[in-house]
Design a protein around this motif. Structure first.
Motif, PDB file in Angstrom:
ATOM      1  N   GLY A  18       0.842  -1.207   0.000  1.00 41.96           N
ATOM      2  CA  GLY A  18       0.000   0.000   0.000  1.00 41.96           C
ATOM      3  C   GLY A  18       0.866   1.242   0.000  1.00 41.96           C
ATOM      4  O   GLY A  18       2.079   1.178  -0.213  1.00 41.96           O
ATOM      5  N   SER A  19       0.222   2.348   0.280  1.00 42.25           N
ATOM      6  CA  SER A  19       0.899   3.638   0.159  1.00 42.25           C
ATOM      7  C   SER A  19       1.797   3.922   1.367  1.00 42.25           C
ATOM      8  O   SER A  19       1.367   3.801   2.516  1.00 42.25           O
ATOM      9  CB  SER A  19      -0.178   4.727   0.025  1.00 42.25           C
ATOM     10  OG  SER A  19       0.245   5.902   0.644  1.00 42.25           O
ATOM     11  N   GLY A  20       3.036   4.323   1.078  1.00 39.92           N
ATOM     12  CA  GLY A  20       3.975   4.650   2.150  1.00 39.92           C
ATOM     13  C   GLY A  20       3.498   5.818   2.982  1.00 39.92           C
ATOM     14  O   GLY A  20       3.588   5.806   4.211  1.00 39.92           O
ATOM     15  N   SER A  21       2.960   6.836   2.315  1.00 39.29           N
ATOM     16  CA  SER A  21       2.572   8.021   3.088  1.00 39.29           C
ATOM     17  C   SER A  21       1.368   7.720   3.979  1.00 39.29           C
ATOM     18  O   SER A  21       1.201   8.312   5.033  1.00 39.29           O
ATOM     19  CB  SER A  21       2.307   9.203   2.164  1.00 39.29           C
ATOM     20  OG  SER A  21       1.390   8.828   1.186  1.00 39.29           O
ATOM     21  N   LYS A  22       0.521   6.747   3.578  1.00 37.34           N
ATOM     22  CA  LYS A  22      -0.657   6.409   4.415  1.00 37.34           C
ATOM     23  C   LYS A  22      -0.272   5.486   5.574  1.00 37.34           C
ATOM     24  O   LYS A  22      -0.772   5.632   6.687  1.00 37.34           O
ATOM     25  CB  LYS A  22      -1.729   5.725   3.562  1.00 37.34           C
ATOM     26  CG  LYS A  22      -2.310   6.618   2.493  1.00 37.34           C
ATOM     27  CD  LYS A  22      -3.840   6.619   2.520  1.00 37.34           C
ATOM     28  CE  LYS A  22      -4.419   7.665   1.594  1.00 37.34           C
ATOM     29  NZ  LYS A  22      -4.259   7.340   0.165  1.00 37.34           N
ATOM     30  N   LEU A  23       0.593   4.494   5.303  1.00 40.55           N
ATOM     31  CA  LEU A  23       0.908   3.499   6.337  1.00 40.55           C
ATOM     32  C   LEU A  23       2.119   3.917   7.174  1.00 40.55           C
ATOM     33  O   LEU A  23       2.340   3.407   8.273  1.00 40.55           O
ATOM     34  CB  LEU A  23       1.230   2.145   5.687  1.00 40.55           C
ATOM     35  CG  LEU A  23       0.142   1.552   4.789  1.00 40.55           C
ATOM     36  CD1 LEU A  23       0.675   0.324   4.053  1.00 40.55           C
ATOM     37  CD2 LEU A  23      -1.087   1.170   5.611  1.00 40.55           C
ATOM     38  N   GLY A  24       2.896   4.872   6.609  1.00 37.39           N
ATOM     39  CA  GLY A  24       4.215   5.187   7.162  1.00 37.39           C
ATOM     40  C   GLY A  24       4.198   5.587   8.626  1.00 37.39           C
ATOM     41  O   GLY A  24       4.943   5.030   9.440  1.00 37.39           O
ATOM     42  N   LEU A  25       3.330   6.530   8.976  1.00 35.26           N
ATOM     43  CA  LEU A  25       3.389   7.088  10.331  1.00 35.26           C
ATOM     44  C   LEU A  25       3.130   5.999  11.372  1.00 35.26           C
ATOM     45  O   LEU A  25       3.846   5.882  12.366  1.00 35.26           O
ATOM     46  CB  LEU A  25       2.382   8.238  10.470  1.00 35.26           C
ATOM     47  CG  LEU A  25       2.557   9.075  11.732  1.00 35.26           C
ATOM     48  CD1 LEU A  25       3.912   9.785  11.740  1.00 35.26           C
ATOM     49  CD2 LEU A  25       1.438  10.122  11.855  1.00 35.26           C
ATOM     50  N   LYS A  26       2.101   5.187  11.145  1.00 35.24           N
ATOM     51  CA  LYS A  26       1.743   4.115  12.094  1.00 35.24           C
ATOM     52  C   LYS A  26       2.907   3.125  12.253  1.00 35.24           C
ATOM     53  O   LYS A  26       3.245   2.699  13.357  1.00 35.24           O
ATOM     54  CB  LYS A  26       0.525   3.344  11.561  1.00 35.24           C
ATOM     55  CG  LYS A  26      -0.793   3.747  12.168  1.00 35.24           C
ATOM     56  CD  LYS A  26      -1.209   2.700  13.202  1.00 35.24           C
ATOM     57  CE  LYS A  26      -2.333   3.055  14.152  1.00 35.24           C
ATOM     58  NZ  LYS A  26      -2.871   4.361  14.182  1.00 35.24           N
ATOM     59  N   LEU A  27       3.499   2.777  11.118  1.00 31.34           N
ATOM     60  CA  LEU A  27       4.559   1.764  11.133  1.00 31.34           C
ATOM     61  C   LEU A  27       5.833   2.314  11.789  1.00 31.34           C
ATOM     62  O   LEU A  27       6.450   1.673  12.646  1.00 31.34           O
ATOM     63  CB  LEU A  27       4.846   1.333   9.685  1.00 31.34           C
ATOM     64  CG  LEU A  27       5.884   0.238   9.483  1.00 31.34           C
ATOM     65  CD1 LEU A  27       5.468  -1.052  10.180  1.00 31.34           C
ATOM     66  CD2 LEU A  27       6.087  -0.031   7.980  1.00 31.34           C
ATOM     67  N   VAL A  28       6.179   3.513  11.400  1.00 29.91           N
ATOM     68  CA  VAL A  28       7.459   4.088  11.818  1.00 29.91           C
ATOM     69  C   VAL A  28       7.444   4.482  13.297  1.00 29.91           C
ATOM     70  O   VAL A  28       8.460   4.420  13.987  1.00 29.91           O
ATOM     71  CB  VAL A  28       7.723   5.319  10.895  1.00 29.91           C
ATOM     72  CG1 VAL A  28       8.743   6.242  11.462  1.00 29.91           C
ATOM     73  CG2 VAL A  28       8.127   4.850   9.517  1.00 29.91           C
ATOM     74  N   THR A  29       6.271   4.872  13.788  1.00 24.65           N
ATOM     75  CA  THR A  29       6.203   5.330  15.189  1.00 24.65           C
ATOM     76  C   THR A  29       5.800   4.208  16.143  1.00 24.65           C
ATOM     77  O   THR A  29       5.764   4.430  17.347  1.00 24.65           O
ATOM     78  CB  THR A  29       5.187   6.489  15.350  1.00 24.65           C
ATOM     79  OG1 THR A  29       3.922   6.035  14.879  1.00 24.65           O
ATOM     80  CG2 THR A  29       5.613   7.712  14.563  1.00 24.65           C
ATOM     81  N   HIS A  30       5.486   3.024  15.617  1.00 23.65           N
ATOM     82  CA  HIS A  30       4.997   1.964  16.512  1.00 23.65           C
ATOM     83  C   HIS A  30       6.085   1.603  17.532  1.00 23.65           C
ATOM     84  O   HIS A  30       7.208   1.261  17.157  1.00 23.65           O
ATOM     85  CB  HIS A  30       4.607   0.727  15.700  1.00 23.65           C
ATOM     86  CG  HIS A  30       3.684  -0.170  16.465  1.00 23.65           C
ATOM     87  ND1 HIS A  30       4.068  -0.814  17.623  1.00 23.65           N
ATOM     88  CD2 HIS A  30       2.390  -0.496  16.267  1.00 23.65           C
ATOM     89  CE1 HIS A  30       3.045  -1.506  18.090  1.00 23.65           C
ATOM     90  NE2 HIS A  30       2.009  -1.334  17.282  1.00 23.65           N
ATOM     91  N   PRO A  31       5.741   1.630  18.829  1.00 20.44           N
ATOM     92  CA  PRO A  31       6.788   1.409  19.841  1.00 20.44           C
ATOM     93  C   PRO A  31       7.385   0.000  19.812  1.00 20.44           C
ATOM     94  O   PRO A  31       8.503  -0.194  20.293  1.00 20.44           O
ATOM     95  CB  PRO A  31       6.061   1.661  21.175  1.00 20.44           C
ATOM     96  CG  PRO A  31       4.605   1.596  20.861  1.00 20.44           C
ATOM     97  CD  PRO A  31       4.436   1.936  19.419  1.00 20.44           C
ATOM     98  N   ASP A  32       6.663  -0.975  19.245  1.00 19.03           N
ATOM     99  CA  ASP A  32       7.200  -2.344  19.230  1.00 19.03           C
ATOM    100  C   ASP A  32       8.131  -2.613  18.051  1.00 19.03           C
ATOM    101  O   ASP A  32       8.776  -3.665  18.002  1.00 19.03           O
ATOM    102  CB  ASP A  32       6.050  -3.365  19.214  1.00 19.03           C
ATOM    103  CG  ASP A  32       5.317  -3.385  20.542  1.00 19.03           C
ATOM    104  OD1 ASP A  32       5.850  -2.811  21.517  1.00 19.03           O
ATOM    105  OD2 ASP A  32       4.208  -3.935  20.592  1.00 19.03           O
ATOM    106  N   VAL A  33       8.160  -1.696  17.102  1.00 15.35           N
ATOM    107  CA  VAL A  33       9.137  -1.839  16.003  1.00 15.35           C
ATOM    108  C   VAL A  33      10.476  -1.359  16.547  1.00 15.35           C
ATOM    109  O   VAL A  33      10.579  -0.265  17.075  1.00 15.35           O
ATOM    110  CB  VAL A  33       8.707  -1.001  14.777  1.00 15.35           C
ATOM    111  CG1 VAL A  33       9.810  -0.954  13.733  1.00 15.35           C
ATOM    112  CG2 VAL A  33       7.429  -1.562  14.177  1.00 15.35           C
ATOM    113  N   ARG A  34      11.512  -2.194  16.444  1.00 13.02           N
ATOM    114  CA  ARG A  34      12.791  -1.848  17.065  1.00 13.02           C
ATOM    115  C   ARG A  34      13.798  -1.287  16.061  1.00 13.02           C
ATOM    116  O   ARG A  34      14.746  -0.627  16.447  1.00 13.02           O
ATOM    117  CB  ARG A  34      13.409  -3.069  17.775  1.00 13.02           C
ATOM    118  CG  ARG A  34      12.681  -3.533  19.013  1.00 13.02           C
ATOM    119  CD  ARG A  34      12.461  -2.405  20.034  1.00 13.02           C
ATOM    120  NE  ARG A  34      13.699  -1.707  20.334  1.00 13.02           N
ATOM    121  CZ  ARG A  34      13.793  -0.399  20.563  1.00 13.02           C
ATOM    122  NH1 ARG A  34      12.743   0.381  20.522  1.00 13.02           N
ATOM    123  NH2 ARG A  34      14.970   0.144  20.821  1.00 13.02           N
TER     124      ARG A  34
END
Ligand code: NAD
Length: 469
Positions: A201-217
């Motif tokens: 999907g779109s990077g700009s749509k999914l990006g914020l959720k993915l990049v800021t998720h605290p469980d992503v290390r």
């Protein structure tokens, strides 16, 4: 889209398009923001599942993956060529490199070494025994670009898996099918299911959720400078690896023989229609060789066949979008208005642009300063080595550079004084084998890829100290 190792079908589709004729190349489910949370949840389980796997198991899965990619070469190559626009021959070469990347990753799974620490060398260390080992960093978000949709995704998720990390791959929207096919190949290779997640999907749509998720290390990103900077600003307390853009230069020194390398320089500028992060963009030629070099280069450029990338005889396929064709043209026009000479090329048919040789642009023009990402070689002359080094370094980027010279002292000086992640002597900056340390300085990036080096980025050092009396 793949979550927890299962392909998810939805009615909301990403349709990928062939840049040559805008026909549909294929379609996959479009991930939404709630899917990001689901993928992270799955990856958390994947981390536990992976902790029960041995290095041998992980290595075997990655070797199986190499075999599957090899068997599916033609299927991958046609998909890559159709949705990305590189020629079918270039696409086959990408698949064969991906087989190597999977193999190197499999080998690195077996090389997660640690070391002992001489604790008692410190005044207060008596009675202590120390050792450190490498442990998985945790959930890896892998965000990849359109131009090598298979191999550059694998440069992230291969080492991630080798090191024991689950991954969430976010391929470029325009090459979503290739991303999903790679995820499926991982599952077919026997990967633990929850470790394999692909959000199309779109990077700009999914990006914020993915990049800021605290469980992503860890976020490992390959793409443009501006998106890389945005991700770095938003990531918070996470590791980031950034593989960004460049305006790579090659120097033809006074002692070089233009006939020896001109074909290779043309290849470096025009393969994949110039859409390679380490494409030759700037060519600096000693003033005594300049006119001869420009003539020879134009001969090479004119001999290349541009057109439909799926035709076996095509050398230069389309640029990825009409917007990019227009941008490239406007940068060429700007340079010509400032006095540059368009020696050949620049004819446009749809998204196909014939290879351009541009001589004598100003060092302040966009064709020199910014990342061009199109089939254009900008050739300028220099007086002496001091000036050539200054010209190469007059860039906010620093990924790789090439220098043609047979003078050892000169070669060593360029190698030391050029600011780049890699300096290649008697080779174009495009050269890369998949095991080497690869990455940039300045605004070209942070960290290194190449399975051995990516595994280092994707593990933490864990120290254990025993006090045994
Ligand atoms: P891009 O930056 O537009 O997109 C890269 C990825 O980022 C895509 O998956 C996109 O969907 C995603 N993305 C976009 N906005 C996002 C956001 N806000 N948050 C999270 N993800 C987001 O780059 P591109 O056009 O696909 O690729 C071309 C660029 O990649 C060029 O600049 C090229 O130099 C660079 N590149 C670098 C290397 C390297 O190894 N250094 C290799 C290949 C390409």
């Amino acid at each position: 889209m793949i979550i927890a190792g299962k392909t998810i079908e939805s009615t909301d589709r990403v349709v990928t398009r062939n840049p040559y004729d805008n026909s549909a190349a294929g379609d996959v489910s479009r991930a939404s923001e709630p899917d990001v949370a689901k993928a992270v949840e799955a990856a958390r389980t994947g981390l536990t599942e992976l902790s029960h796997q041995t290095a041998y198991d992980r290595s075997k899965t990655l070797l199986n993956l190499a075999g599957i990619l090899s068997q599916r070469t033609e299927q991958f190559a046609r998909t890559i060529a159709s949705e990305m626009g590189k020629t079918i021959r270039e696409a086959r070469a990408e698949v064969s490199r991906a087989v190597e990347t999977a193999t190197w990753s499999a080998e690195e799974a077996k090389r997660l070494y640690g070391s002992t620490v001489p604790m008692d060398a410190a005044p207060t260390g008596k009675g202590k025994t120390g050792l450190f080992m490498r442990v998985p960093v945790g959930i890896v978000a892998a965000i990849s670009p359109f131009n090598f949709p298979l191999n550059l995704s694998l440069h992230k998720i291969g080492p991630a898996y080798a090191a024991g990390n689950p991954f969430i791959l976010k391929p470029a929207e325009s090459t979503s099918m290739t991303g999903e096919m790679l995820g499926q190949a991982f599952i077919d290779a026997g990967a633990v299911p929850h470790a394999v997640n692909v959000l199309t999907g779109s990077g700009s749509k999914l990006g914020l959720k993915l990049v800021t998720h605290p469980d992503v290390r860890l976020i490992t990103f390959t793409g443009s400078r501006d998106v890389g900077e945005w991700i770095t600003r938003n990531a918070g307390l996470k590791k980031v690896v950034m593989e960004l853009g460049s305006n790579s230069a090659v120097v033809i020194a006074r002692d070089a023989v233009p006939e020896d390398m001109v074909k290779r320089v043309a290849l470096g500028g025009y393969s994949q229609a110039g859409q390679v992060c380490i494409s030759v963009q700037r060519v600096y030629v000693h003033e005594t060789l300049f006119d001869r070099f420009v003539d020879l280069l134009a001969q090479q450029a004119r001999a290349l066949k541009s057109g439909n990338q799926l035709d076996e005889s095509t050398d230069v396929g389309p640029v990825v979008s009409r917007g990019d064709v227009d941008r490239i043209k406007s940068w060429i026009d700007e340079a010509v208005a400032h006095g540059a000479r368009r020696v050949c090329g620049g004819d446009i048919d749809g998204n196909v642009m014939t290879p351009v040789v541009l001589a004598g642009a100003r060092e302040t023009d966009r064709v020199i300063q910014d990342e061009l990402f199109g089939p254009v070689l900008v050739v300028n002359k220099f007086r002496d080595d001091d000036q050539a080094i200054a010209m190469v370094n007059n860039s906010r980027y620093g990924l790789q550079a090439g220098v043609y010279t047979n003078d050892l002292n000169r070669a060593w000086r360029y190698a030391r004084e050029i600011h780049a992640g890699g300096v290649l002597i008697n080779e174009i900056p495009n050269f890369r084998v998949d095991l080497m340390p690869y990455g940039g300085v300045k605004e070209s990036g942070i960290g290194r890829e190449g399975p051995r080096f990516a595994v280092e980025e994707m593990t933490e050092i864990k120290l254990v100290v025993f006090h045994l009396g």
